[in-house]
Design an enzyme around this catalytic site. Structure first.
Site, PDB file in Angstrom:
ATOM      1  N   LYS A  80       0.771  -1.079   0.084  1.00 30.56           N
ATOM      2  CA  LYS A  80       0.013  -0.012  -0.042  1.00 30.56           C
ATOM      3  C   LYS A  80       0.805   1.071   0.047  1.00 30.56           C
ATOM      4  O   LYS A  80       1.893   1.247   0.661  1.00 30.56           O
ATOM      5  CB  LYS A  80      -1.000  -0.011   1.245  1.00 30.56           C
ATOM      6  CG  LYS A  80      -2.052   1.135   1.347  1.00 30.56           C
ATOM      7  CD  LYS A  80      -3.047   0.733   2.690  1.00 30.56           C
ATOM      8  CE  LYS A  80      -4.037   2.072   2.540  1.00 30.56           C
ATOM      9  NZ  LYS A  80      -4.648   1.997   4.143  1.00 30.56           N
ATOM     10  N   SER A 155      -9.453   2.145   2.994  1.00 28.98           N
ATOM     11  CA  SER A 155      -8.876   2.769   1.857  1.00 28.98           C
ATOM     12  C   SER A 155      -7.758   1.896   1.242  1.00 28.98           C
ATOM     13  O   SER A 155      -7.358   2.283   0.200  1.00 28.98           O
ATOM     14  CB  SER A 155      -7.904   3.553   2.808  1.00 28.98           C
ATOM     15  OG  SER A 155      -7.211   3.299   3.840  1.00 28.98           O
ATOM     16  N   SER A 179      -9.477  -0.335   7.309  1.00 28.24           N
ATOM     17  CA  SER A 179      -8.969  -0.403   5.846  1.00 28.24           C
ATOM     18  C   SER A 179      -8.246  -1.439   5.289  1.00 28.24           C
ATOM     19  O   SER A 179      -7.942  -1.590   4.105  1.00 28.24           O
ATOM     20  CB  SER A 179      -8.191   1.057   5.610  1.00 28.24           C
ATOM     21  OG  SER A 179      -8.854   2.145   5.682  1.00 28.24           O
TER      22      SER A 179
HETATM   23  N1  GLN Z   1     -12.868   4.395   6.389  1.00 25.62           N
HETATM   24  C1  GLN Z   1     -12.318   4.829   7.833  1.00 25.62           C
HETATM   25  C2  GLN Z   1     -11.913   6.353   7.487  1.00 25.62           C
HETATM   26  O1  GLN Z   1     -12.479   6.849   6.261  1.00 25.62           O
HETATM   27  C3  GLN Z   1     -11.063   3.912   8.019  1.00 25.62           C
HETATM   28  C4  GLN Z   1      -9.788   4.389   7.258  1.00 25.62           C
HETATM   29  C5  GLN Z   1      -8.702   3.583   7.535  1.00 25.62           C
HETATM   30  O2  GLN Z   1      -8.787   2.433   8.258  1.00 25.62           O
HETATM   31  N2  GLN Z   1      -7.594   3.901   7.239  1.00 25.62           N
HETATM   32  O3  GLN Z   1     -11.320   7.027   8.336  1.00 25.62           O
END
Ligand code: GLN
Length: 491
Positions: A80, A155, A179
């Site tokens: 990532k 994400s 994410s």
């Molecule tokens: N969807 C969550 C957010 O927008 C979690 C994102 C993540 O785990 N990086 O913050």
């Protein structure tokens, strides 16, 4: 000849170790696959062809010299774009870091290299890991290999999509609110969020430092465990790293694969009623609960009354920490600089750079966080959210006095069409309804494919006590031994 891209990391490592195939051959097969499908998937922001082939050649040379190779040597991995990679572009899905080539490797990347894995490239993500669909990437969305009109989760949608599209057998993600697990669920792959502090944050571009947790993504539970073992463990360069070895997650995955859960007590959270979740998701979950019971697990209901406040607490804590962390992107130290024509003040250049470099969601979080931390509102917002966090931790502690692990669906819904939730941020935030409590507590959580709803994958989440990551692997592997792995319709 067998298609190397369809194989598990475990099998690929075996073939490389025995000399039946070379790391270069394995790497070329995956690079070819990326070339064939990634224009439709867009899992990668950067493919490091030269670097990957050089790493693969080095593994083959070590093997030829008679060296003992590690358990994942020669296996490709997609990383990532939130982790720094020396000399290899790292954007965090943001324009503000466009063109930045970090001068150092994140600890996890160092460990991947030391283990002889082959980094294929950097995967797409929501900008600064803020989002649940990868649509907030400044470089365009990633498409779900199950249906390219749908989101791959976020994400870390790029990492999950790379696995589901057979572009990589292993990937690295980061999980702040879901994410790793949520993209795993909606792509039919496995994603594990380790215990907070169980994997190093050194070189992980910070979003919310008290929550950010890098972790493994794979197509099988055992592969995820092997990757977890390689990347995990204490790192003196991360001040919140736990000075203990990783629990034996590989042994736990192997134990789970025998399909026997006798003596294991699993809890279903009473407050996760299924309200707000799709009926197809709840049906697949309930069927999996029956399967786990048939494997010998005892299933009971437990109450975690404060879980309903997890989402609002998270959306104060995470933006607060983000507003502080993202202050470092000032147009001076890294990446983009706008308006530096010799006539503007430093403040103006910073302001123009941040205006041009950050996307709308990132700006929204910075503003919310700055507000929540401001002197007049600190107690009412950030302070209150921290108290809720403590109550959620107490819920977990009480639950784990009664059961070994908790189970739930990973996400309330299957992969939704691209564009369906971008107009309303709250609709996007709901994707993490079931995953966020674990982040606030700091324990480990894994998503494992458990069924299909309308032809799209559904994930089951297993949540375990802190530093009991092995437990969740055992349960996930047991379910996988019955349900199997999931293959999307041909791309
Ligand atoms: N969807 C969550 C957010 O927008 C979690 C994102 C993540 O785990 N990086 O913050």
């Amino acid at each position: 000849m067998t298609d190397l891209t369809r194989m598990t990391a475990t099998d690929l490592a075996g073939l490389v170790a025995s000399g039946e195939t070379s790391a270069v051959e394995v790497t070329r097969a995956h690079l070819d696959r990326i070339a064939a499908v990634d224009d439709r998937v867009h899992a990668f922001l950067h493919v490091d062809t030269e670097g990957a082939l050089a790493a693969a050649r080095a593994v083959d040379e070590r093997r030829a010299a008679g060296e003992q190779l590690g358990p994942l040597a020669g296996v490709p991995v997609a990383v990532k774009d939130v982790l720094t990679t020396k000399g290899v572009p790292t954007t965090v899905g943001s324009k503000i870091l466009e063109g930045w080539r970090p001068p150092y490797d994140a600890t996890i990347v160092q460990r991947l290299r030391a283990a002889g894995t082959v980094m294929l490239g950097k995967t797409n993500m929501d900008e600064f890991a803020m989002g649940s669909s990868t649509e907030y990437s400044a470089y365009g969305p990633t498409h779900n290999p199950w249906d390219t009109d749908r989101i791959p989760g976020g994400s870390g949608g790029g990492s999950a999509a790379a696995l589901a599209a057979y572009e990589a057998p292993l990937a690295i993600g980061s999980d702040t609110g879901g994410s790793i697990r949520q993209p795993g669920a909606v792509t039919g792959t496995v994603g594990a969020k380790p215990t907070y502090g169980g994997t190093s944050r050194y070189g992980l571009v910070a979003f919310s430092s008290s929550l950010d947790t890098p972790g493994p993504c794979a197509r099988t539970v055992l592969d995820a465990a092997l990757l977890h073992q390689v990347i995990g463990g204490h790192d003196p360069r991360d001040s919140t790293s736990i000075p203990q070895p990783v629990p034996d997650v590989v042994a736990a995955a192997k134990l789970g694969a025998t399909g026997d859960l006798t003596g294991v007590k699993l809890g279903i959270v009473k407050e996760f009623t299924g309200e707000g979740a799709e009926p197809g998701v709840m049906a697949a979950f309930r069927e999996s609960v029956d399967t786990l019971a048939k494997l010998g697990a005892e299933i009971v209901e437990v109450s975690c009354p404060h879980f309903r406040y997890a989402l609002p607490a998270y959306y104060l804590i995470a933006p607060s920490e983000c507003s502080s962390n993202l202050a470092r992107f000032d147009g001076v130290r890294f990446g983009l600089r706008v308006g530096d024509d010799g006539n503007r003040s430093l403040e103006e250049v910073m302001s123009l750079t941040r205006e041009a470099g950050f996307g709308a969601e990132v700006k929204r979080r910075i503003m919310v966080g700055t507000y929540a931390l401001s002197s007049g509102y600190y107690d009412a917002y950030y302070g209150q959210a921290q108290k809720v966090r403590t109550l959620i931790t107490r819920d977990f502690t009480a639950a784990f006095e009664q059961v070994d692990a908790l189970i739930s669906p990973t996400t309330p819904f299957v992969a939704f069409p691209i564009g369906a939730r971008t107009a309303d941020p709250y609709q996007m935030y709901l994707a993490d309804l079931f995953t966020i409590p674990t982040n606030l507590y700091g324990g480990p959580g894994i998503s494992v494919p458990c069924g299909l709803s309308e032809g799209l994958p559904v994930g089951l989440q297993v949540m375990a006590p802190t530093m009991a990551d092995d437990r969740m692997y055992r349960v996930a592997a047991a379910l996988e031994s019955v349900v199997g792995t999931f293959t999307p319709p041909a791309l």
